[in-house]
Design a protein around this motif. Structure first.
Motif, mmCIF file in Angstrom:
data_model
loop_
_atom_site.group_PDB
_atom_site.id
_atom_site.type_symbol
_atom_site.label_atom_id
_atom_site.label_comp_id
_atom_site.label_asym_id
_atom_site.label_seq_id
_atom_site.Cartn_x
_atom_site.Cartn_y
_atom_site.Cartn_z
ATOM 1 N N ALA A 47 17.780 49.720 26.198
ATOM 2 C CA ALA A 47 17.657 48.853 27.375
ATOM 3 C C ALA A 47 19.061 48.563 27.913
ATOM 4 C CB ALA A 47 16.966 47.554 26.975
ATOM 5 N N PRO A 48 19.211 48.395 29.220
ATOM 6 C CA PRO A 48 20.552 48.169 29.793
ATOM 7 C C PRO A 48 21.234 46.928 29.214
ATOM 8 C CG PRO A 48 18.974 48.650 31.521
ATOM 9 C CD PRO A 48 18.171 48.462 30.262
ATOM 10 N N ARG A 49 22.490 47.115 28.826
ATOM 11 C CA ARG A 49 23.322 46.023 28.290
ATOM 12 C C ARG A 49 24.772 46.372 28.657
ATOM 13 N NH1 ARG A 49 19.079 44.341 26.983
ATOM 14 N NH2 ARG A 49 18.158 43.876 24.952
ATOM 15 N N PRO A 50 25.657 45.380 28.808
ATOM 16 C CA PRO A 50 27.077 45.693 29.049
ATOM 17 C C PRO A 50 27.656 46.610 27.961
ATOM 18 C CG PRO A 50 26.665 43.365 29.465
ATOM 19 C CD PRO A 50 25.383 43.932 28.902
ATOM 20 N N GLN A 51 27.227 46.436 26.722
ATOM 21 C CA GLN A 51 27.770 47.238 25.625
ATOM 22 C C GLN A 51 27.503 48.735 25.844
ATOM 23 O OE1 GLN A 51 29.609 45.971 22.989
ATOM 24 N NE2 GLN A 51 30.017 48.100 22.470
ATOM 25 N N ASN A 52 26.420 49.060 26.517
ATOM 26 C CA ASN A 52 26.120 50.477 26.747
ATOM 27 C C ASN A 52 27.244 51.150 27.543
ATOM 28 O OD1 ASN A 52 23.763 49.746 25.564
ATOM 29 N ND2 ASN A 52 22.438 50.129 27.332
ATOM 30 N N GLY A 53 27.795 50.410 28.507
ATOM 31 C CA GLY A 53 28.906 50.954 29.309
ATOM 32 C C GLY A 53 30.124 51.205 28.444
ATOM 33 N N GLY A 70 49.317 51.820 35.720
ATOM 34 C CA GLY A 70 48.841 52.067 34.355
ATOM 35 C C GLY A 70 48.000 50.937 33.783
ATOM 36 N N PRO A 71 46.877 50.570 34.413
ATOM 37 C CA PRO A 71 46.060 49.437 33.929
ATOM 38 C C PRO A 71 45.312 49.731 32.630
ATOM 39 C CG PRO A 71 44.958 50.525 35.771
ATOM 40 C CD PRO A 71 46.329 51.144 35.676
ATOM 41 N N LEU A 72 45.213 50.979 32.241
ATOM 42 C CA LEU A 72 44.563 51.422 30.991
ATOM 43 C C LEU A 72 43.063 51.129 30.962
ATOM 44 C CD1 LEU A 72 44.801 52.739 28.194
ATOM 45 C CD2 LEU A 72 45.431 50.512 27.289
ATOM 46 N N GLU A 73 42.705 49.863 30.681
ATOM 47 C CA GLU A 73 41.272 49.509 30.643
ATOM 48 C C GLU A 73 41.015 48.240 31.451
ATOM 49 O OE1 GLU A 73 40.743 49.359 26.414
ATOM 50 O OE2 GLU A 73 40.913 51.534 26.219
ATOM 51 N N GLY A 74 42.055 47.782 32.151
ATOM 52 C CA GLY A 74 41.874 46.662 33.084
ATOM 53 C C GLY A 74 42.065 45.279 32.486
ATOM 54 N N LEU A 93 36.655 50.933 35.460
ATOM 55 C CA LEU A 93 35.469 50.661 36.291
ATOM 56 C C LEU A 93 34.394 49.956 35.475
ATOM 57 C CD1 LEU A 93 35.188 53.911 38.448
ATOM 58 C CD2 LEU A 93 36.527 51.843 38.850
ATOM 59 N N VAL A 94 34.262 50.349 34.207
ATOM 60 C CA VAL A 94 33.296 49.672 33.327
ATOM 61 C C VAL A 94 33.733 48.207 33.145
ATOM 62 C CG1 VAL A 94 32.385 49.585 30.968
ATOM 63 C CG2 VAL A 94 32.579 51.784 32.146
ATOM 64 N N LEU A 110 35.544 41.843 38.880
ATOM 65 C CA LEU A 110 36.878 41.820 39.499
ATOM 66 C C LEU A 110 36.717 42.150 40.979
ATOM 67 C CD1 LEU A 110 38.828 43.899 36.785
ATOM 68 C CD2 LEU A 110 38.952 41.422 37.138
ATOM 69 N N PRO A 111 36.119 41.237 41.746
ATOM 70 C CA PRO A 111 35.766 41.588 43.127
ATOM 71 C C PRO A 111 36.958 41.923 44.023
ATOM 72 C CG PRO A 111 35.380 39.243 42.692
ATOM 73 C CD PRO A 111 35.703 39.888 41.385
ATOM 74 N N ARG A 112 38.132 41.363 43.707
ATOM 75 C CA ARG A 112 39.292 41.625 44.578
ATOM 76 C C ARG A 112 40.137 42.796 44.099
ATOM 77 N NH1 ARG A 112 39.504 36.061 43.926
ATOM 78 N NH2 ARG A 112 40.895 36.488 42.177
ATOM 79 N N ALA A 113 39.811 43.360 42.931
ATOM 80 C CA ALA A 113 40.662 44.424 42.375
ATOM 81 C C ALA A 113 40.122 45.800 42.748
ATOM 82 C CB ALA A 113 40.723 44.294 40.851
#
Ligand SMILES: C[S@@+](CC[C@H](N)C(=O)[O-])C[C@H]1O[C@@H](n2cnc3c(N)ncnc32)[C@H](O)[C@@H]1O
Length: 279
Positions: free
Chosen positions: A34-40, A89-93, A120-121, A128-131
């Motif tokens: 089932a969809p979960r943030p962890q899946n991303g 170089g944000p790597l993972e944000g 993006l994940v 992060l609406p402004r990023a």
């Protein structure tokens, strides 16, 4: 005969294909839970960042989402509300998240494809609406895109450049305020005349820069780029600058105020520090 469906099936991502039929394996490119943030997070290997607990995901454990270095840089800058920040170089944000929560409008340029997708994940998980994240070489971005930035953040990037002087020149052309955290080359603990010193001498490059000569050392990743957690540069053989060369380059590029913090030596001959530079 009815097939039994148990924990092993669940572990292997198999489930009943509807109407009580036998368990089947999901296609590799599909998520059957089932969809979960962890899946991303689980969809991409090799995470470095530890997400704050409120997001309820387990990723990496090396990069902190509330990093002292960025706190220090933000304090030096002052109010980041509505300010335009370029992060390289944000790597993972993780740092993008911090800058966003300080109110900045962040454009972040990441060269590593896997890291870009992780950003993006992260953006989807933490909001992060402004990023905005862009995939490509930050040096070419700075050279092609004529926008000016209130602040450029280059944390852990300089020592991954094959031409760090070109990188610093490109940054200096687009901002008056720079936060830099970098490792640098240091020979002070190497015994004079030793084999190690001779080896390093072969990697030395002296480069003319705005009327002075600056010293760089050629390094190699030695295949580390094959690791999914690799977060180095686009090309092998980055050039590491000495401390004196970094400070001289910033001075020659017109940065008149230099503040230094976070001096450390995590590995022999590889000290690191933070610089907050302003014109
Ligand atoms: C050591 S990591 C630092 C990550 C993060 N800024 C931090 O301090 O935790 C270096 C990052 O810069 C990225 N990078 C390296 N060369 C780059 C380039 N030319 N343009 C954009 N990103 C680059 C790498 O892919 C990686 O994400």
């Amino acid at each position: 005969m009815t097939m039994k469906f148990g924990p092993i099936d669940r572990l292997l991502g198999r489930r009943r294909s509807g109407h009580g039929a036998a368990p089947v394996a999901a296609f590799d490119d599909y998520e059957a839970r089932a969809p979960r943030p962890q899946n991303g997070i689980d969809a991409i290997d090799g995470w470095n960042s530890a997400f704050p607990p409120e997001f309820g995901v387990i990723a990496g454990d090396r990069v902190n989402f509330w990093d002292d270095r960025i706190v220090w840089a933000a304090e030096r800058f002052g109010d980041l509300g509505g300010r335009r920040v370029l992060e390289l170089g944000p790597l993972e944000g993780a740092h993008t998240y911090m800058l966003d929560r300080c109110g900045a409008e962040v454009t972040a340029v990441e060269a590593n494809k896997r890291a870009f997708l992780k950003c993006l994940v992260t953006k989807e998980i933490v909001g992060l609406p402004r990023a905005h994240f862009l995939l490509g070489d930050g040096v070419l971005f700075l050279e092609e895109d004529t926008r000016r930035w209130d602040l450029v953040v280059a944390c852990g990037v300089l020592y991954h450049m094959i031409d760090p002087l070109r990188f610093l020149s490109a940054v200096a052309a687009r901002t008056d305020v720079l936060y830099l955290w970098t490792s640098y080359f240091d020979l002070s603990s190497v015994e004079p005349g030793s084999a190690m010193e001779k080896g390093f001498a072969e990697m030395r490059e002296d480069r003319p820069f705005h009327g002075e000569t600056l010293t760089l050392y050629r390094r190699s990743y030695l295949g580390a780029d094959r690791n999914p957690e690799f977060c180095g540069g686009i090309f092998d053989e980055p050039r590491w600058m000495t401390r004196e060369s970094i400070l001289a380059a910033l001075r020659l590029l017109g940065f008149t105020s230099i503040e230094i913090a976070h001096e450390a030596m995590p590995n022999p001959n590889e000290p690191c520090f933070s610089i907050f530079a302003r014109r």
